[in-house]
Scaffold this active site. Structure first.
Site, PDB file in Angstrom:
ATOM      1  N   GLY A 164      28.120  92.124  19.946  1.00  0.00           N
ATOM      2  CA  GLY A 164      28.307  92.842  18.699  1.00  0.00           C
ATOM      3  C   GLY A 164      28.829  94.227  18.984  1.00  0.00           C
ATOM      4  O   GLY A 164      28.740  94.704  20.115  1.00  0.00           O
ATOM      5  N   GLU A 203      23.241  94.587  29.193  1.00  0.00           N
ATOM      6  CA  GLU A 203      24.535  94.913  29.809  1.00  0.00           C
ATOM      7  C   GLU A 203      24.486  94.842  31.336  1.00  0.00           C
ATOM      8  O   GLU A 203      24.653  95.859  32.021  1.00  0.00           O
ATOM      9  CB  GLU A 203      25.010  96.290  29.347  1.00  0.00           C
ATOM     10  CG  GLU A 203      25.224  96.299  27.839  1.00  0.00           C
ATOM     11  CD  GLU A 203      26.234  97.350  27.398  1.00  0.00           C
ATOM     12  OE1 GLU A 203      26.947  97.858  28.264  1.00  0.00           O
ATOM     13  OE2 GLU A 203      26.296  97.613  26.198  1.00  0.00           O
ATOM     14  N   GLY A 252      22.721  97.159  16.847  1.00  0.00           N
ATOM     15  CA  GLY A 252      21.279  96.936  16.910  1.00  0.00           C
ATOM     16  C   GLY A 252      20.853  95.993  18.013  1.00  0.00           C
ATOM     17  O   GLY A 252      19.717  95.527  18.023  1.00  0.00           O
ATOM     18  N   LYS A 253      21.752  95.733  18.956  1.00  0.00           N
ATOM     19  CA  LYS A 253      21.422  94.785  20.028  1.00  0.00           C
ATOM     20  C   LYS A 253      20.292  95.312  20.908  1.00  0.00           C
ATOM     21  O   LYS A 253      19.303  94.622  21.161  1.00  0.00           O
ATOM     22  CB  LYS A 253      22.662  94.518  20.906  1.00  0.00           C
ATOM     23  CG  LYS A 253      23.885  94.053  20.129  1.00  0.00           C
ATOM     24  CD  LYS A 253      25.044  93.760  21.049  1.00  0.00           C
ATOM     25  CE  LYS A 253      25.573  94.966  21.808  1.00  0.00           C
ATOM     26  NZ  LYS A 253      26.274  95.959  20.974  1.00  0.00           N
ATOM     27  N   GLY A 276      26.309  99.994  18.210  1.00  0.00           N
ATOM     28  CA  GLY A 276      25.497 100.372  17.062  1.00  0.00           C
ATOM     29  C   GLY A 276      25.091  99.184  16.213  1.00  0.00           C
ATOM     30  O   GLY A 276      24.586  99.355  15.110  1.00  0.00           O
TER      31      GLY A 276
END
Lengths: 307, 325
Positions: A74, A214, A79-80, A77
């Site tokens: 996504g 990440e 919300g992940k 920002g």
């Protein structure tokens, strides 16, 4: 990349062994946001988290399939990471409930979540700088007798267990190619090596669910390949992986299932190739030019190779 | 100016009760700050609790001397719990603010005339030595040699003090090579990472605060043993002196606090003697009394120099920069 681009080197098979098949048939019914899974490991319901006036996460229903690799993608920002923090107990939602392996995780503190077998890594790596690489690893093991204040005073009570933990740590370090660094301070490692160390350290606790925030950010291409293999190994060993990533090649390559978030909500989910064709996903995140070389977009590189 | 006398006075502080008291307090700080990363700025309060706990329980409640020591220890544990439970969940800097304020609150409580019958307010407490001296196994006479010559009572205080330091060092050494110490050092580096590995960070921090506090209280007891309890001793500057000693020796080392305390007191005494001496023979352009306060300026400069040029302290690992990250 378009086919006209001249390839300077012949394509090398990225994996020395046979490609591992993706898991299919993870869901029941049509893939849609909140679709039920055949065997979910995490089931979340009605999770919201607001920061002031901003709704960072607003997830009605979400299931993460067991023993599969799920990617959470996504825009920035979306919300992940907040969702990650909520699922791991590092943050508390305003509303909602969620279960891990059938056990409720509402109001369970982060360290208990980790003890239940759900470990995470961080987007900004948290290597413990002034501990050696080996100490970092040994810290990851669960249920250490010597971590009790009074038992810690008497080495006879924990030395044997510590030796076993050390052996396990050394084996993992060899796998992650960090064994030569074992006596160095973690602070002396490069950014990519810290990513490896953090992942290896998480594995010290024999997790059931590994959550990677990440894992590929800042890692060079050669290392990316070996990290990808490590992640696929986790699945082969029976673990479930949930990761946040922006590298679409990686997502396509290893994910069995993709969940797309935007503005705090799950906007799409499904197998990677199908999700990436979804117009909503292209609009919200991927953009229309994801298959085109950046050089073509900026006009500094033409498909004919002349500029 | 008698240089031999000044040197003798200075080296006498290698095993003076004040040095031992600082060493114990600095060992406590090494656990809290050096290993666990807890910025406790109220070590003076822990020492006050040890000293007052000892003196009050002997004077007011008629406890034997060892009972007084136990009261000091229990008092410090309660203080750690009161301070730690609300603040250890917050970010590290808040602990520094809360501890420095709590130390002042405590000192003013000991100073106020309201509890004069128990605390002696501004006069402090004295005359609590009977039980301790009655337990003295040394017969009358002088002990030691040269600068380290002391009375039977002095020898008794020193013996107890050195024993306490030895036991404390043993405990810290044993703990810091154990998995418990590994978790503590991990928390110092990044507590969220340690939390993500399934460790109850809050509990470990509280344990470190309590353990360090106990050493601090023992330091206070040793500080009070030879003479009297004076509320003017437990001021914020005491905290900074103990920090200076700790950082001088090495915050995250086992023997650093002891070495630092010895160096601190020997240098302090040396400067406190030599500076007025130099002033009286006209080398320094100030009066003798001004010259003796000059040493505190030098302490401040020394603290700055350590933190800038050798933050890991004398005994610290060269690669390990504990103070600056």
């Amino acid at each position: 990349m378009s086919s006209e681009i001249p390839e300077p080197v012949p394509p090398v098979s990225p994996m020395p062994h046979a490609p591992r098949p993706k898991s299919v048939g993870l869901h029941k019914g049509e893939p849609a946001p909140g679709v039920a899974k055949v065997d979910p490991i995490i089931v979340a319901d009605g999770i919201t988290r607001t920061f002031g006036g901003l709704t960072a996460v607003n997830v009605e229903h979400l299931e993460i399939p067991r023993n599969a690799i799920t990617a959470l993608i996504g825009p920035n920002g979306a919300g992940k990471t907040t969702l990650f923090n909520l699922l791991t107990g590092f943050d508390k939602p305003d509303t909602g409930s969620w279960t891990f392996d059938g056990k409720s995780l509402s109001n369970v503190p982060a360290y208990r979540v980790a003890r239940m077998g759900q470990v995470r890594t961080f987007q900004l790596t948290k290597a413990l700088g002034l501990l050696t690489v080996l100490e970092n690893m040994k810290l990851g093991a669960k249920g250490q007798t010597g971590e009790n204040f009074f038992q810690g005073l008497f080495p006879a009570l924990w030395r044997k267990q510590d030796k076993e933990i050390e052996q396990k740590a050394l084996d993992l370090l060899v796998k992650f190619k960090l064994d030569a660094k074992k006596d160095d301070f973690a602070a002396s490692l490069s950014g990519g090596q810290r990513k490896l160390l953090e992942m290896a350290r998480a594995l010290m606790s024999d997790p059931v669910l590994v959550m990677l925030d990440e894992p590929m950010a800042g890692v060079n291409p050669a290392l990316t390949q070996s990290l990808l293999d490590k992640i696929l190994d986790l699945k082969d060993e029976g673990m479930t992986v949930l990761f946040v990533e922006h590298d679409m090649h990686m997502v396509r390559h290893i994910a069995d299932w993709v969940i797309v978030m935007a503005e705090g909500q799950v906007v799409a989910e499904g197998p990677p190739l199908e999700v990436m064709q979804n117009p909503a996903v292209i609009d919200a995140y991927l953009g229309a030019h994801q298959e085109i070389d950046l050089g073509e977009l900026t006009g500094r590189y033409t498909p004919e190779g002349k500029n | 100016m008698d240089l031999a006398q000044i040197l003798s006075n200075s080296v006498a502080f290698i095993i003076a009760p004040a040095t031992i008291a600082y060493a114990l307090a600095a060992i406590g700080l090494s656990v809290q700050f050096g290993y666990a990363g807890l910025l406790n700025m109220g070590i003076a309060a822990y020492m006050a609790i040890g000293a007052y706990g000892y003196a009050i329980s002997v004077l007011t409640f008629g406890f034997p001397w060892w009972g007084g020591v136990l009261v000091g220890i229990v008092g410090s544990v309660i203080f750690s719990l009161i301070l730690g439970i609300p603040t250890l969940r917050l970010r590290g800097d808040y602990l520094a603010i809360v501890t420095i304020a709590a130390a002042e609150v405590l000192r003013l409580l000991f100073l106020t005339a309201t509890f004069d019958s128990v605390t002696g307010s501004a006069d402090g407490l004295s005359g609590y030595h009977n039980s301790f001296r009655a337990a003295n196994p040394f017969p009358e006479g002088t002990y030691g040699f040269g600068p380290w010559e002391m009375s039977a009572n002095g020898a008794w205080v020193t013996t107890i003090g050195v024993l306490l330091v030895a036991v404390s060092l043993l405990v810290v050494w044993a703990l810091m090579r154990s998995p418990w110490g590994r978790v503590l050092k991990g928390i110092r580096e990044d507590e969220d990472a340690v939390r993500a590995l399934g460790k109850n960070v809050f509990s470990f921090k509280l344990q470190a605060l309590v353990l360090g506090g106990v050493f601090g209280a023992l330091g206070g007891v040793v500080y009070a043993l030879p003479s009297s309890v004076n509320p003017g001793s437990y001021v914020t500057s005491l905290t900074f002196f103990v920090y200076t000693a700790l950082l001088l020796g090495g915050a995250a080392t086992v023997f650093g606090p002891v070495l630092g305390s010895i160096l601190f007191w020997v240098l302090q005494t040396f400067l406190g003697n030599i500076l007025p001496g130099l002033a009286s023979i006209g080398v320094l352009p100030v009066s003798s009394s001004q010259a003796s306060t000059l040493r505190f300026i030098l302490v401040g400069v020394a603290l700055m120099l350590i933190v800038i040029f050798r933050p890991q302290g004398i005994l610290g690992n060269k690669k390990e920069l504990t103070f600056v990250k």
